[in-house]
Structure formats: C-alpha cells, structure tokens
Design a protein around this motif. Structure first.
Motif, PDB file in Angstrom:
ATOM      1  N   LEU A   1       0.813  -1.214   0.000  1.00  0.00           N
ATOM      2  CA  LEU A   1       0.000   0.000   0.000  1.00  0.00           C
ATOM      3  C   LEU A   1       0.847   1.266   0.000  1.00  0.00           C
ATOM      4  O   LEU A   1       2.010   1.260   0.442  1.00  0.00           O
ATOM      5  N   SER A   2       0.271   2.337  -0.480  1.00  0.00           N
ATOM      6  CA  SER A   2       0.908   3.636  -0.273  1.00  0.00           C
ATOM      7  C   SER A   2       0.936   3.914   1.222  1.00  0.00           C
ATOM      8  O   SER A   2       0.143   3.360   1.995  1.00  0.00           O
ATOM      9  N   GLY A   3       1.844   4.767   1.634  1.00  0.00           N
ATOM     10  CA  GLY A   3       1.899   5.110   3.052  1.00  0.00           C
ATOM     11  C   GLY A   3       0.595   5.685   3.540  1.00  0.00           C
ATOM     12  O   GLY A   3       0.156   5.418   4.673  1.00  0.00           O
ATOM     13  N   ASN A   4      -0.055   6.454   2.692  1.00  0.00           N
ATOM     14  CA  ASN A   4      -1.334   7.069   3.060  1.00  0.00           C
ATOM     15  C   ASN A   4      -2.414   6.011   3.267  1.00  0.00           C
ATOM     16  O   ASN A   4      -3.175   6.063   4.248  1.00  0.00           O
ATOM     17  N   ALA A   5      -2.495   5.039   2.354  1.00  0.00           N
ATOM     18  CA  ALA A   5      -3.528   4.001   2.454  1.00  0.00           C
ATOM     19  C   ALA A   5      -3.267   3.072   3.642  1.00  0.00           C
ATOM     20  O   ALA A   5      -4.213   2.662   4.336  1.00  0.00           O
ATOM     21  N   PHE A   6      -2.005   2.752   3.889  1.00  0.00           N
ATOM     22  CA  PHE A   6      -1.674   1.884   5.022  1.00  0.00           C
ATOM     23  C   PHE A   6      -2.088   2.555   6.331  1.00  0.00           C
ATOM     24  O   PHE A   6      -2.735   1.947   7.194  1.00  0.00           O
ATOM     25  N   GLY A   7      -1.766   3.828   6.461  1.00  0.00           N
ATOM     26  CA  GLY A   7      -2.112   4.556   7.675  1.00  0.00           C
ATOM     27  C   GLY A   7      -3.604   4.743   7.855  1.00  0.00           C
ATOM     28  O   GLY A   7      -4.090   4.898   8.981  1.00  0.00           O
ATOM     29  N   ALA A   8      -4.363   4.709   6.751  1.00  0.00           N
ATOM     30  CA  ALA A   8      -5.819   4.899   6.828  1.00  0.00           C
ATOM     31  C   ALA A   8      -6.516   3.745   7.531  1.00  0.00           C
ATOM     32  O   ALA A   8      -7.671   3.889   7.950  1.00  0.00           O
ATOM     33  N   MET A   9      -5.842   2.594   7.679  1.00  0.00           N
ATOM     34  CA  MET A   9      -6.431   1.459   8.390  1.00  0.00           C
ATOM     35  C   MET A   9      -6.310   1.598   9.904  1.00  0.00           C
ATOM     36  O   MET A   9      -6.843   0.771  10.648  1.00  0.00           O
ATOM     37  N   ALA A  10      -5.637   2.643  10.366  1.00  0.00           N
ATOM     38  CA  ALA A  10      -5.344   2.799  11.793  1.00  0.00           C
ATOM     39  C   ALA A  10      -6.419   3.588  12.528  1.00  0.00           C
ATOM     40  O   ALA A  10      -7.219   4.312  11.927  1.00  0.00           O
TER      41      ALA A  10
END
Length: 278
Positions: free
Chosen positions: A139-148
């Motif tokens: 994932l992009s860093g943005n998409a990965f962080g959106a799961m948090a």
C-alpha cells in the motif's frame, strides 16, 4: 428404440460440434483462472473477506510510486484516487489486467488497527510480493495509515508488515467520467492511451477504436502495458476516435463516442461524458 438412438446420436453430434469450436477457435476457451479468482467477485453481503498481507512503500503519507506499473503517473496522488492506492502481488496485478480494480482492506491484528475497511485501487505491481502470500497489498503510506485508529497511523506503519483482510468491491468515482491520457509517443499511425476512472469492475479485458464518423468498423487495440492500450495501424488514422471498453470481471461494455477529437495532441488527457453504471 429408434427414437432413443436418434436422441443419443443428436447429443453426440452436439458435443462434437462444441468440441470442434473449442479447438479451432482460440477465442472460445475455458479459462481456469476465472475459477481461481471466483472469490474476487464483489458482493454486498460482507461475508467475502479473505486473508492477505500488507506492507507499505514510498513517503509515510504519500502515494507510493508515481511511476507505477499501470502508467497512471501523478494522478494517483490527485482526486479522486487521492493516494488511496496499492501495488499488488502478481495475482492481483495480473499482468496489468488488474490495474484500476478496487478492493477494501482492513486490519484487526494490531493494537493500532481500527478494523474499519478502506478502499484502495491497484495502480502498481509488487514483483516480489507473491513469495510470502498470493494476495499481498503493498500500500501507499497514506492508504496503510488509513487502516489505523485516529492518531495511530504512525504506529501502524512502524509494524511494517501486517496480516489484513481484503475483498473485491465496485469502483465508484462520483461525478467523474472516463478519462483517456494519450501517450506521448502517439502519432498519426500509432495511437496509445492510459484509460482511467472506470466505475464498476475497474478493470478492462478489451478496448476497441473506431475512426472518423463515416467509419463502421471497430479495430481491436492491444494492451501495451499496465493500463496502456495501443493501436499500431501502419497507415494514417482518421480522428475523431470513439473507444469501446469491455470489462474483465463482468463483460460489460460502454462506448465513449468521439472522445478523441480531430487535432488531438500527444500527452493530453481527454475526458468523456460517460462511465460504467454501478
């Protein structure tokens, strides 16, 4: 008895005809990969989640790679994709056929996980990702962080690699129509374009081009790489061009009439007034 024999011979003849079509016509073929990917068919039931692995790449709050193996370029960081994108393992990328397909991903196994699904679009390939799991989302860093959980995106990214759940979903870009970015190498005899923002399936199995208004024939384009489709006619092409798109997952078709105007310019993006229905 004679009637029974006649019926039996009729069934045998039908089978022979079917088999001959199957063997002679290569476009009429059984594709076992469709069965392998059957679990990817999107469903509103919510019961079709499957396990996968997730990593992230690029800037912590960025869009991964603007280059990307799908050819979308800088648009991955712009609305409507807004950096909610992912590179996919070979099974997800599917030699470029997976470009534009949409998935929901969620995580629950880390204390920073929210458990809420976020939607991502396949825009790149992760070559080495298939060695650890068939379904691996880089994932992009943005998409990965959106799961948090709120404020925990940094902690989740620190985990590096996590187990997630994923499912195929419909793409939906409200108010956005199909876009065609003409490849900079296009000329009067060679036309290539990146196709973006397909609602519904998101992926394409076939693209056809029809020349100027007085033409009645559709020319089948070839997938060049990623989301780039090309037609190398070898003689002058007559604009305006209409493009007919057919999706891979559902086989739906749509026509963008005269979307590429006379006097088209390589490197320019042309927007249609249509999109697939969802």
């Amino acid at each position: 008895m004679a009637l029974t024999l006649q019926c039996a011979l009729s069934h045998i003849l039908s089978f022979v005809v079917f088999l001959s079509i199957f063997l002679v016509n290569p476009s009429f073929c059984f594709n076992p990969k469709k069965l392998v990917n059957a679990s990817f068919s999107y469903s509103p039931s919510g019961s079709d989640w499957s396990p996968a692995l997730a990593t992230w790449y690029g800037p912590p709050k960025g869009d991964g790679s603007e280059g990307g193996a799908c050819g979308y370029g800088a648009t991955v960081g712009q609305d409507p994709l807004s950096a909610m994108v992912s590179a996919g393992s070979p099974l997800l990328y599917d030699n470029g056929k997976g470009c534009g397909s949409c998935y929901e991903v969620r995580c629950t196994g880390n204390s920073a996980c929210s458990g809420k699904p976020v939607k991502v679009v396949i825009t790149d390939e992760c070559d080495g990702c298939g060695s650890d799991a068939e379904y691996h989302f880089d994932l992009s860093g943005n998409a990965f962080g959106a799961m948090a959980l709120f404020g925990q995106d940094g902690n989740l990214r620190d985990a590096g690699k996590i187990t997630i759940q994923h499912r195929r979903v419909e793409c939906n870009y409200p108010g956005v129509s199909l876009a065609f970015h003409v490849d900079s190498g296009s000329n009067q005899e060679y036309f290539a374009a990146v196709i973006e923002y397909e609602d519904g399936d998101g992926d394409l199995s076939k693209v056809e081009l029809k020349e100027a208004l007085d033409s009645a024939s559709w020319c089948t384009m070839q997938q060049s790489w990623g989301a780039v489709w090309k037609l190398d006619k070898g003689s002058p092409l007559r604009a305006p061009f209409s493009l007919r798109l057919t999706t891979l997952e559902s086989g739906n078709s749509i026509v963008a009439n005269n979307v590429i105007p006379a006097g088209w310019v390589p490197g320019h993006t042309y927007r249609s007034i249509v999109n697939f229905q969802t």
